[in-house]
Write a protein that holds these residues in place. Sequence first.
Motif, short mmCIF file in Angstrom:
data_model
loop_
_atom_site.label_atom_id
_atom_site.label_comp_id
_atom_site.label_asym_id
_atom_site.label_seq_id
_atom_site.Cartn_x
_atom_site.Cartn_y
_atom_site.Cartn_z
N TRP A 86 90.19 21.99 28.62
CA TRP A 86 91.52 21.41 28.68
C TRP A 86 92.08 21.13 27.29
O TRP A 86 91.34 20.94 26.32
N ARG A 110 96.69 23.76 30.16
CA ARG A 110 95.59 23.24 30.98
C ARG A 110 95.22 21.85 30.48
O ARG A 110 94.74 21.69 29.36
N THR A 111 95.44 20.84 31.30
CA THR A 111 95.18 19.45 30.88
C THR A 111 94.12 18.74 31.74
O THR A 111 93.70 17.64 31.40
N LYS A 112 93.69 19.36 32.84
CA LYS A 112 92.71 18.73 33.72
C LYS A 112 91.32 18.82 33.11
O LYS A 112 90.86 19.90 32.74
N ARG A 113 90.65 17.70 33.01
CA ARG A 113 89.30 17.65 32.45
C ARG A 113 88.30 18.37 33.36
O ARG A 113 88.42 18.32 34.59
#
Length: 267
Positions: free
Chosen positions: A35, A150-153
Amino acid sequence: MKTKIIATLAGIFIAPVAQAQNYDDVIEASLITGWRQADGSHMSGIRLELKTGWHTYWRAPGDAGIPPSFDLSDSRNLKAAQIVWPRPEVYEQNGLRSIVYHDQVVLPLQVAPKTNGKDIQLNARIEIGVCKDICIPQTLNISAILPADRTKRDGRIAASLADRAYSGKEAGAQNVRCRISPSADGISLQASLELPRVGKGEAMIIEAANPLLWIAQPKMTRSGNTLTAVTQIQHVENAPFLLNRSSLRITVLSDQRAVEIVGCKGS
């Protein structure tokens, strides 16, 4: 631009290397895309999966092992990269101590893009050793696009990050001191520090910034909260050298956690 991450050579003994057999299936590597973080860097991960009974090595492999090397020079939109090493294991065989990972490991890889807000094309060439009864050098090529949106861990990377080494400050280390004296082949080093017990099976690894300096397995003792270790340092080419105490890295490992301390004062 050339981005290369090379682990320091911490041992001069290399286990026997296999010849004339195919061992291509003992390890598989892949990139976890991860991410994009608030500071613009991207947290990705290198996943290594080994066949049962095989192991590979930490950045400093110990007495018997092959240090890993990661070449990212063919990547695009990549400014810098850094591996966040999760806690390894101490492995002893035939009187030799190695620092290893078994079964599988995710190595978090934090990368900085040249241009913020753009995807990163990450292409990695990995030179690595895998061992069981014998050691086999392997070359692995992996690639992936790291999306800027994409930012979701990813839980796999997050779990490895949680198992990183504590800093000396976080672990309560104090009075870290190093005493050096000349020896027949180089330098004798005595390191001492105050550190609460970190778990069972404590072991210490000492690394130098200079990759040409070999540091023997320290002989460590504990008395209350005081750890003391004695070791020898030699130049692998038998050349004269100076030791920079401020760049020495002392890692204390146990079955529960690791503590990493950078630098020590003279005593």
